[in-house]
Design a protein around this motif. Structure first.
Motif, PDB file in Angstrom:
ATOM      1  N   GLU A 180       2.100  85.514  97.864  1.00 27.10           N
ATOM      2  CA  GLU A 180       3.158  85.990  98.746  1.00 27.10           C
ATOM      3  C   GLU A 180       3.247  87.516  98.778  1.00 27.10           C
ATOM      4  OE1 GLU A 180       6.582  82.603  98.581  1.00 27.10           O
ATOM      5  OE2 GLU A 180       6.167  83.611  96.668  1.00 27.10           O
ATOM      6  N   TYR A 181       2.828  88.182  97.707  1.00 25.83           N
ATOM      7  CA  TYR A 181       3.003  89.633  97.678  1.00 25.83           C
ATOM      8  C   TYR A 181       1.713  90.443  97.615  1.00 25.83           C
ATOM      9  CZ  TYR A 181       2.629  89.754  92.505  1.00 25.83           C
ATOM     10  OH  TYR A 181       2.220  89.656  91.205  1.00 25.83           O
TER      11      TYR A 181
ATOM     12  N   ARG B  27      10.713  80.147  99.884  1.00 27.45           N
ATOM     13  CA  ARG B  27      12.143  80.202  99.539  1.00 27.45           C
ATOM     14  C   ARG B  27      12.455  79.580  98.177  1.00 27.45           C
ATOM     15  NH1 ARG B  27      12.251  83.863 102.807  1.00 27.45           N
ATOM     16  NH2 ARG B  27      12.591  83.521 104.996  1.00 27.45           N
ATOM     17  N   ASP B  28      11.576  79.809  97.180  1.00 35.94           N
ATOM     18  CA  ASP B  28      11.833  79.274  95.846  1.00 35.94           C
ATOM     19  C   ASP B  28      12.497  80.301  94.924  1.00 35.94           C
ATOM     20  OD1 ASP B  28       9.697  80.946  95.378  1.00 35.94           O
ATOM     21  OD2 ASP B  28       8.460  79.434  94.376  1.00 35.94           O
TER      22      ASP B  28
ATOM     23  N   ARG C 243      12.815  89.772  98.793  1.00 38.10           N
ATOM     24  CA  ARG C 243      13.179  88.375  99.080  1.00 38.10           C
ATOM     25  C   ARG C 243      12.623  87.918 100.430  1.00 38.10           C
ATOM     26  NH1 ARG C 243      18.339  90.164  97.002  1.00 38.10           N
ATOM     27  NH2 ARG C 243      18.407  89.607  94.801  1.00 38.10           N
TER      28      ARG C 243
ATOM     29  N   LYS D  46      11.304  83.193  93.928  1.00 33.56           N
ATOM     30  CA  LYS D  46      10.363  84.043  93.204  1.00 33.56           C
ATOM     31  C   LYS D  46       9.187  84.356  94.112  1.00 33.56           C
ATOM     32  CE  LYS D  46       8.293  79.985  91.119  1.00 33.56           C
ATOM     33  NZ  LYS D  46       8.143  79.193  89.923  1.00 33.56           N
ATOM     34  N   LEU D  47       8.416  85.362  93.714  1.00 32.07           N
ATOM     35  CA  LEU D  47       7.242  85.758  94.488  1.00 32.07           C
ATOM     36  C   LEU D  47       5.993  85.540  93.653  1.00 32.07           C
ATOM     37  CD1 LEU D  47       8.425  89.125  96.087  1.00 32.07           C
ATOM     38  CD2 LEU D  47       8.185  86.900  97.189  1.00 32.07           C
TER      39      LEU D  47
ATOM     40  N   ASP E 115       9.350  86.012 100.264  1.00 28.06           N
ATOM     41  CA  ASP E 115       9.388  84.681  99.637  1.00 28.06           C
ATOM     42  C   ASP E 115       9.273  83.608 100.719  1.00 28.06           C
ATOM     43  OD1 ASP E 115       9.736  82.519  97.953  1.00 28.06           O
ATOM     44  OD2 ASP E 115      11.855  82.920  97.567  1.00 28.06           O
TER      45      ASP E 115
END
Length: 173
Positions: free
Chosen positions: A150-151, A142-143, A136, A145-146, A139
């Protein structure tokens, strides 16, 4: 027409046995990390809130030796030059330094770095248990999900500067 039922365990065993994920993609990109494949259960390349919440259980499936922790050899598919599944059987060459000593270290993907909170190269049982909270933190918008941006690390050819690279061009949004 009936469809054959394949258990998730059987599918996962195929993934670990060196089926297509250990092969380079058709466009020449490296294979997806096993951690990505384990966490992204629906294969849409987005880690949903449910997949993030299920991260500890998904990561435990990567523990091939059953010691309760994940080492880098359990998180990354074998490279063709390593022997292993993608390169077929290969007799170990014990005449020189171990392969890790000669091969440059690959940077950890952001997802693995986030999971390995203490940075020791091992995702311990405690870090596995805390995996959802660690994910988290990636993220950025801040929605809940990734997404791959982002990952996964930025690719050198995508125009996005790596962290700390102030001179590289940024891709327009």
């Amino acid at each position: 027409m009936t469809r054959p039922i394949v258990s998730s365990t059987a599918l996962f065993a195929l993934l670990l046995a060196g089926s297509s994920p250990a092969q380079p993609a058709a466009d020449g990109r490296p294979p997806k990390p096993l951690v990505d494949l384990a966490l992204d259960t629906d294969g849409d390349e987005v880690l949903s809130a449910a997949e993030i919440a299920n991260a500890p259980a998904a990561l435990k499936k990567l523990d091939t030796n059953g010691d309760g922790q994940l080492t880098m050899d359990e998180l990354r598919p074998k490279r063709p030059d390593d022997g292993g599944p993608a390169g077929g059987p290969k007799a170990p060459d014990r005449s020189g330094p171990p392969p890790e000593a000669v091969r440059p270290k690959r940077p950890l993907p952001p997802i693995v770095a986030a999971l390995d909170a203490d940075g020791d190269g091992v995702i311990s049982a405690a870090e596995i248990a805390n995996a959802a909270a660690a994910l988290r933190k990636l993220d950025r918008n801040r929605d809940g999900k990734l997404t791959p941006d982002e990952y996964r690390p930025p690719r050198p050819d995508d125009g996005v500067a790596a962290p700390g690279d102030k001179g590289a061009a940024r891709k327009p949004q």
